[in-house]
Each structure stands twice: as structure tokens, then as C-alpha cells.
Design an enzyme around this catalytic site. Sequence first.
Site, PDB file in Angstrom:
ATOM      1  N   GLU A 144     -66.511  43.734 -16.448  1.00  0.00           N
ATOM      2  CA  GLU A 144     -66.826  42.926 -17.626  1.00  0.00           C
ATOM      3  C   GLU A 144     -66.831  41.458 -17.215  1.00  0.00           C
ATOM      4  O   GLU A 144     -65.799  40.907 -16.846  1.00  0.00           O
ATOM      5  CB  GLU A 144     -65.798  43.188 -18.735  1.00  0.00           C
ATOM      6  CG  GLU A 144     -66.233  42.707 -20.104  1.00  0.00           C
ATOM      7  CD  GLU A 144     -65.329  43.254 -21.199  1.00  0.00           C
ATOM      8  OE1 GLU A 144     -65.847  43.763 -22.208  1.00  0.00           O
ATOM      9  OE2 GLU A 144     -64.100  43.178 -21.053  1.00  0.00           O
ATOM     10  N   SER A 188     -68.084  38.784 -19.143  1.00  0.00           N
ATOM     11  CA  SER A 188     -67.780  37.868 -20.240  1.00  0.00           C
ATOM     12  C   SER A 188     -66.278  37.748 -20.427  1.00  0.00           C
ATOM     13  O   SER A 188     -65.545  38.744 -20.352  1.00  0.00           O
ATOM     14  CB  SER A 188     -68.428  38.371 -21.534  1.00  0.00           C
ATOM     15  OG  SER A 188     -68.006  37.592 -22.634  1.00  0.00           O
ATOM     16  N   SER A 239     -59.776  32.093 -19.479  1.00  0.00           N
ATOM     17  CA  SER A 239     -60.195  32.814 -18.284  1.00  0.00           C
ATOM     18  C   SER A 239     -60.133  34.306 -18.571  1.00  0.00           C
ATOM     19  O   SER A 239     -59.518  34.738 -19.547  1.00  0.00           O
ATOM     20  CB  SER A 239     -59.311  32.466 -17.085  1.00  0.00           C
ATOM     21  OG  SER A 239     -57.956  32.782 -17.367  1.00  0.00           O
ATOM     22  N   LYS A 240     -60.748  35.099 -17.685  1.00  0.00           N
ATOM     23  CA  LYS A 240     -60.866  36.537 -17.947  1.00  0.00           C
ATOM     24  C   LYS A 240     -59.521  37.243 -17.887  1.00  0.00           C
ATOM     25  O   LYS A 240     -59.201  38.081 -18.721  1.00  0.00           O
ATOM     26  CB  LYS A 240     -61.839  37.164 -16.950  1.00  0.00           C
ATOM     27  CG  LYS A 240     -62.091  38.655 -17.200  1.00  0.00           C
ATOM     28  CD  LYS A 240     -62.741  38.876 -18.562  1.00  0.00           C
ATOM     29  CE  LYS A 240     -62.892  40.339 -18.904  1.00  0.00           C
ATOM     30  NZ  LYS A 240     -63.327  40.538 -20.295  1.00  0.00           N
ATOM     31  N   VAL A 241     -58.730  36.936 -16.869  1.00  0.00           N
ATOM     32  CA  VAL A 241     -57.441  37.593 -16.684  1.00  0.00           C
ATOM     33  C   VAL A 241     -56.322  36.608 -17.007  1.00  0.00           C
ATOM     34  O   VAL A 241     -56.256  35.521 -16.426  1.00  0.00           O
ATOM     35  CB  VAL A 241     -57.277  38.131 -15.251  1.00  0.00           C
ATOM     36  CG1 VAL A 241     -55.906  38.772 -15.074  1.00  0.00           C
ATOM     37  CG2 VAL A 241     -58.382  39.129 -14.918  1.00  0.00           C
TER      38      VAL A 241
END
Length: 336
Positions: free
Chosen positions: A139, A141, A330-332
Site C-alpha cells: 500500500e 498511499s 508517514s506510512k508506518v
Amino acid sequence: MLQEARSAADCVALQLANDVERYAELGRVLRAGTFHNAVTVARGSSDHASNYLAYLIMSRMGRLVTSLPMSLVTLYKAPLRADGVLAISVSQSGQSPDVVEPMRYFRAGGATTVALVNAIDSPLAEAAEWALPLRAGKEQSVAATKSFITSLTAGARLVAEWQEDAELKAGLAALPDALRRAAGADWSAALDVLAPARNIMVVGRGIGFPIALEAALKFKETSALQAEAFSGAEIKHGPMALIDEGYPLLIFATRGPTQAGLVALADEMRGRGARVLLAAPEDVPSRDLDLPEAPHPDLDPIVAIQAFYVMAAQLSKARGLDPDKPRHLSKVTKTN
């Protein structure tokens, strides 16, 4: 975000085609278990997916489910009893220490531990006795969409196997087609109301409340729109003071015992001058947005959030923002 949201149906189909015996085996273990309650371990969108799973478990299996404040384990080092507990974690990355550490704690203490996780090679997957992949693929996004929808699906799958419910299993088998239809729902009427908005309340109740929580998060995350989610049973308390002429409300009225009250609430809020966006099935004459129906009423929240995600991506651009690059995010996210 838009591309990934629209790919959710294919991801769900992939998930449903895999790990069939693994889910069945877990169902047998859960039926044989002696635990009387369960705990969920998750953050953000994954916590909203856990909330949906909790409704399914409590309403269908009669077990009480608690959402764990992770700091009880990670910071306060509370002596929580783990034996006789079912601990379920939901995560996209499986990386955050405050999700992984509690699952290790519960497993070491004798709990039955299950991780519904997209990254099957993650620390969370290693920490749990039962690790089941969401199969959402990578993913890109920052805003979770397909991983959230596959998380909801995995939770429903777990309960269907636990309960051996043939109707829910059949509904899941037909879910990908329902998601494809939902991705094409026309929610453009919401854009006209929300593009200039400064704030919004998102309302749901019962099994539909978790998607109200998720929608409010996505409004903040992708459109910088101050959004709060409330249960339809709570809005007449303190939140009522915020509602004045033109105040926007998005109300998810999915099928089930809560629907009539939410439709009545929409009528009352219109009478108070609110700008209501009632998302409801086509048999509700007062609806503003068409809410697609799933093959089973308990799966309605999954197709509802699918329709919402497409609109949310379009709304972000209508407000001059980039839904793929939310500010300061941020993503994580790794927290303790």
C-alpha cells in the site's frame, strides 16, 4: 489513494481464495476454547477494524471484547491476566512496538493470540500464535484503504468460521462483486457540501459506528477537515451544542436495528438547520447518498466504507490537497 481504494475488491477476492483451511482450523480452535472474553490490540484505522470485529464477536458469540490501552503493557507494566483470553491484533505493517509487545505479553501468559496483518513477515506476525495475512499487497498511499477493507473482511471471516455461519460465509464469497459496485457509487453530492466545509460530524451506531470513526479519520488525514465521529445515541448529549445552521453531518445508516433511529436523527438534525448527508440504502426515501448493500447485512459497513473512500479521495483534490501525501504523516508509525 483512489487507485488503491478501487483495487480493494480484487484484494478481498485474493484473500478469500487463500488460507481457507487455516481459517477453518482457527475456527475449530476458537470453538473449543474456554475463554469468555477477548481483547483487541491496534492503532488508527486498524483499531477501527478491530471495533467492527468486536461488534461481530459480541453480538454473535456473546463474548465481551475490550480494546486494549497498549500503555498498560508497554509503559505501566500492569499485571494483566492473560490466561483464558483471546487476543486479536490488526495491523497493516506489523511494526509498531506498542502493538507487538502486548501480543508477546499475552502469548507468553497463555492467551490465544491472533494477528490479522498485511505484512506477514513482520514482528507482529512472529509474535502471534496465529498470523493470517490480509493480502492487500503493498500500500503506497499513507491513508489506508484496501488494507482497512481487507482487515474488516478478515475479521468477518474469522467470526464466520468460529460460528460456522453458512449465510455469513456465502455473503463473504459474494463480497468482491459488491465492493466493485460500491466503488462506482455516485457520492458527488457530498463534494458540493464538504469542499468548502471547515468541520463535520460523522455519525453511525452499532456495527456501523466503526466506519464513522474511520471516515472521520480520513477527513482529517486527507482533507485537513476537522471531523469527529459520534454514536447516534450520543450526539444529543454534548455534541448537540455544536450544531447550528449549515453544520455538516454525514450519517451512515446501514441496515439493522440501528437504522431507523439514525434516519429519524437525520430528519431531526435537518429541522435544526444542519446540512445532513444521510447515506442509506435505496429503500430509504430521505437518503442523500446511496449506500450500497452487501450480500449480508453484517457486511454492509465494508461496502459502505468502499463508497466513502472513493469520495474522500475526490474531496481531497477538490480542497486543493494531495490525498497521497497528507501533511506531517508517514506510512508506518512506531510508538511505544
